[in-house]
Design a protein around this motif. Structure first.
Motif, mmCIF file in Angstrom:
data_model
loop_
_atom_site.group_PDB
_atom_site.id
_atom_site.type_symbol
_atom_site.label_atom_id
_atom_site.label_comp_id
_atom_site.label_asym_id
_atom_site.label_seq_id
_atom_site.Cartn_x
_atom_site.Cartn_y
_atom_site.Cartn_z
ATOM 1 N N VAL A 215 0.887 -1.462 0.071
ATOM 2 C CA VAL A 215 0.184 -0.061 0.109
ATOM 3 C C VAL A 215 0.779 1.207 -0.098
ATOM 4 O O VAL A 215 1.733 1.662 0.902
ATOM 5 C CB VAL A 215 -1.021 0.212 1.095
ATOM 6 C CG1 VAL A 215 -1.888 1.176 1.319
ATOM 7 C CG2 VAL A 215 -1.910 -1.430 1.139
ATOM 8 N N GLU A 216 0.727 2.166 -1.149
ATOM 9 C CA GLU A 216 1.745 3.371 -1.249
ATOM 10 C C GLU A 216 1.174 4.453 -0.163
ATOM 11 O O GLU A 216 0.064 4.357 0.184
ATOM 12 C CB GLU A 216 1.679 3.544 -2.543
ATOM 13 C CG GLU A 216 2.325 2.409 -3.418
ATOM 14 C CD GLU A 216 2.652 2.774 -4.863
ATOM 15 O OE1 GLU A 216 2.103 3.861 -5.439
ATOM 16 O OE2 GLU A 216 3.421 2.470 -5.771
ATOM 17 N N ALA A 217 2.104 5.332 0.001
ATOM 18 C CA ALA A 217 1.657 6.688 0.611
ATOM 19 C C ALA A 217 0.557 6.991 0.415
ATOM 20 O O ALA A 217 -0.023 7.263 -0.901
ATOM 21 C CB ALA A 217 2.942 7.577 0.445
ATOM 22 N N ASN A 218 -0.381 7.784 1.316
ATOM 23 C CA ASN A 218 -1.784 8.321 1.123
ATOM 24 C C ASN A 218 -2.629 7.190 0.442
ATOM 25 O O ASN A 218 -3.859 7.924 0.263
ATOM 26 C CB ASN A 218 -1.526 9.484 0.063
ATOM 27 C CG ASN A 218 -0.620 10.594 0.444
ATOM 28 O OD1 ASN A 218 -0.796 10.972 1.969
ATOM 29 N ND2 ASN A 218 0.104 11.097 -0.237
ATOM 30 N N GLN A 219 -2.453 6.055 0.474
ATOM 31 C CA GLN A 219 -3.617 5.183 0.142
ATOM 32 C C GLN A 219 -3.889 4.204 1.156
ATOM 33 O O GLN A 219 -3.250 4.004 2.237
ATOM 34 C CB GLN A 219 -2.810 4.330 -1.062
ATOM 35 C CG GLN A 219 -2.296 5.118 -2.237
ATOM 36 C CD GLN A 219 -3.071 6.220 -2.793
ATOM 37 O OE1 GLN A 219 -4.187 5.623 -3.340
ATOM 38 N NE2 GLN A 219 -3.116 7.609 -2.800
ATOM 39 N N THR A 220 -5.467 3.730 1.078
ATOM 40 C CA THR A 220 -6.043 2.861 2.108
ATOM 41 C C THR A 220 -6.436 1.787 1.370
ATOM 42 O O THR A 220 -7.306 2.018 0.334
ATOM 43 C CB THR A 220 -6.942 3.705 3.125
ATOM 44 O OG1 THR A 220 -6.544 4.695 3.538
ATOM 45 C CG2 THR A 220 -7.515 2.686 3.953
ATOM 46 N N LEU A 221 -6.111 0.880 1.805
ATOM 47 C CA LEU A 221 -6.649 -0.468 1.364
ATOM 48 C C LEU A 221 -7.571 -1.353 2.612
ATOM 49 O O LEU A 221 -7.181 -1.562 3.598
ATOM 50 C CB LEU A 221 -5.589 -1.531 1.071
ATOM 51 C CG LEU A 221 -6.083 -3.079 0.346
ATOM 52 C CD1 LEU A 221 -6.860 -2.694 -1.092
ATOM 53 C CD2 LEU A 221 -4.949 -3.694 0.113
ATOM 54 N N LEU A 222 -8.899 -1.192 2.132
ATOM 55 C CA LEU A 222 -9.674 -1.713 3.154
ATOM 56 C C LEU A 222 -10.148 -3.002 2.942
ATOM 57 O O LEU A 222 -10.539 -3.494 1.696
ATOM 58 C CB LEU A 222 -11.051 -0.954 3.201
ATOM 59 C CG LEU A 222 -10.761 0.553 3.518
ATOM 60 C CD1 LEU A 222 -10.786 1.151 2.052
ATOM 61 C CD2 LEU A 222 -11.845 1.272 4.466
ATOM 62 N N LEU A 223 -10.046 -4.327 3.680
ATOM 63 C CA LEU A 223 -10.410 -5.440 3.767
ATOM 64 C C LEU A 223 -11.651 -5.559 4.723
ATOM 65 O O LEU A 223 -11.571 -5.892 5.804
ATOM 66 C CB LEU A 223 -9.084 -6.406 4.089
ATOM 67 C CG LEU A 223 -7.769 -6.054 3.387
ATOM 68 C CD1 LEU A 223 -6.853 -6.783 4.097
ATOM 69 C CD2 LEU A 223 -7.794 -5.753 1.948
ATOM 70 N N LEU A 224 -12.938 -5.723 3.994
ATOM 71 C CA LEU A 224 -13.983 -5.379 4.728
ATOM 72 C C LEU A 224 -15.087 -6.701 4.785
ATOM 73 O O LEU A 224 -16.065 -6.494 5.553
ATOM 74 C CB LEU A 224 -14.918 -4.455 4.047
ATOM 75 C CG LEU A 224 -14.163 -2.991 4.055
ATOM 76 C CD1 LEU A 224 -14.951 -2.020 3.388
ATOM 77 C CD2 LEU A 224 -13.604 -2.624 5.388
#
Length: 459
Positions: A215-224
């Motif tokens: 996950v790169e800077a300023n990014q959010t990966l949501l595992l929901l």
């Protein structure tokens, strides 16, 4: 013709029509890129569920006007296929190394059917698209860009193979709409930055990670997906400078690596964070400033066990500290008291402090490298030798300056650091009365630069 023969012939012809599908090869003779223009096909008809479709090197084809169907589709060479409508695949689609399949909108369906991608499978545009019961085997790049929701329903599976890449740009997500879907990552899955704009992307699927999720800077990966598992296997790595938001059931058997191998960074983890005894968190230390070493920032109440691993990229000094884990709520941990790391062959020992909201490392001991013991760089004097109650150290005037960066570190014969002295004049007297008898090594440093070494005997 007898009855038995007629029955046999009918059965043969019926079976043959299934086994030997009609071949459709794109010629482009119709003068446009329309799949439904019969003049574009070598047989003068539009493919159907019994057709094996070949789009040769150099051609561009578009499915837009109506829903299309085929038994198989082969994109050869640099062929491109753009889909903005529905497509039924009875068996499989194969995308060659230099080919591009652009899925902009519509539904790709086919129970038990597959897409084998060795080139580029591109999901673009903000229109909704759907994979219905499809298995994707990705050996090339699956790129998600300028997008919104992609529905992955009715058992759709994405297998990202060892050499495969899933690059996700923009916001949106993979949405199963109450049905089942899964992602099996053996390669690289990245939430990529699109400029400096903070963006979120959610995966509401079961996920098994045997490769790398970055996950790169300023990014959010949501595992929901709260009804499924997110499993980071023993070979799995979670890394980066962004944020991973985990509300699904997190099973962590692998490694968490903030930043990357060349640049320090902070990896954020929200909600469900788990570091059990068999998991690892790996930190790179380039210096003592906050921006010079890796850290994990946790929103929640984590329990930390497992292994803390340190990669040193410089020579630390005794007393150097690094706050490598932080939490917004109370943190508990069951960690060893010490960990060790090497740099240029020397061993450094760190004590681990587990506090209510952080874990801090402090360098407390260094063990001399054998190669350093044997080296001679800058000549400096130690006398008398052997010494009894005191020892005088004389170093060249060139290394004495107002910054007082010169220092002497004293090691015993086991290579253990027992003392460190700042040098502020050309001669320094060391009280050796409390030293045990034996061989000692005096290392001269200027700042963090090793200059030379002397051997002395305390009698």
């Amino acid at each position: 013709m007898n009855t038995t023969y007629r029955i046999f012939l009918f059965a043969f012809l019926t079976t043959s029509s299934v086994l030997f599908a009609q071949s459709h090869t794109w010629t482009g003779n119709g003068g446009n890129e329309d799949w439904f223009n019969t003049a574009n096909w070598d047989v003068g008809s539009v493919p159907d569920t019994g057709s094996d479709v070949f789009i040769p090197d150099g051609f561009n084809t578009e499915i837009a006007a109506n829903a299309a169907a085929a038994n198989t589709i082969f994109l050869e060479g640099t062929a491109n296929l753009v889909l903005t409508n529905d497509l039924l695949i009875m068996d499989r689609m194969e995308i060659s190394l230099l080919s591009v399949f652009i899925f902009q909108s519509g539904v790709i369906s086919g129970t038990g059917s597959s897409i084998e991608n060795h080139g580029l499978l591109l999901l673009e545009s903000t229109n909704t698209r759907t994979f219905n019961g499809i298995t994707i085997h990705n050996f090339g790049e699956l790129r998600v860009t300028n997008t919104n929701q992609t529905e992955v329903i009715n058992g759709t599976v994405i297998n990202n193979n060892t050499n495969g890449r899933v690059d996700i740009f923009g916001s949106g997500g993979f949405l199963p709409l109450g049905s089942s879907a899964a992602i099996n990552n053996d390669g690289l899955l990245r939430k990529r930055a699109n400029g400096n704009t903070p963006e979120n992307f959610y995966l509401i699927t079961a996920i098994t990670n045997n490769g790398i999720i970055d996950v790169e800077a300023n990014q959010t990966l949501l595992l929901l997906d709260g009804s499924s598992n997110f499993t980071n296997s023993e070979s799995g790595i979670l890394r980066g400078f962004g944020v991973i938001d985990i509300t699904t059931n997190f099973i962590n058997n692998g490694t968490i690596v903030p930043g990357n191998a060349t640049t320090a960074g902070i990896l954020g983890v929200i909600n469900n964070f788990d570091c059990p005894p068999h998991a690892t968190i790996e930190f790179d230390l380039f210096g003592t400033a906050t921006a010079d070493y890796d850290a994990v920032s946790i929103t929640g109440s984590p329990h930390i066990e497992g292994t803390l691993a340190v990669n040193l990229h410089y020579m630390p000094e005794i007393g150097d500290e690094y706050t490598v884990l932080t939490s917004t709520n109370t943190m508990t941990c069951d960690l060893p008291n010490f960990i060790s790391a090497t740099f240029n062959g020397s061993l450094y020992r760190f004590v681990i402090f587990c506090n209510s909201n952080n874990v801090t490392l402090r360098m407390v001991e260094s063990t001399l490298n054998v190669s350093e013991i044997a080296s001679e760089r800058v000549t400096f004097s130690t006398y008398p030798n052997p010494a009894t109650s005191q020892l005088t150290v004389a170093i060249p005037k060139f290394y004495i300056d107002s910054t007082s960066e010169a220092s002497i570190t004293i090691f015993n014969s086991l290579g253990q650091s027992i003392d460190r002295l700042q040098i502020t004049s050309e001669t320094t007297i060391i009280n050796t009365a409390a030293y045990n008898r034996g061989l000692y090594f005096l290392l001269l440093h200027h700042g963090k630069h090793f200059l030379g070494i002397n051997k002395v005997v305390i009698d």
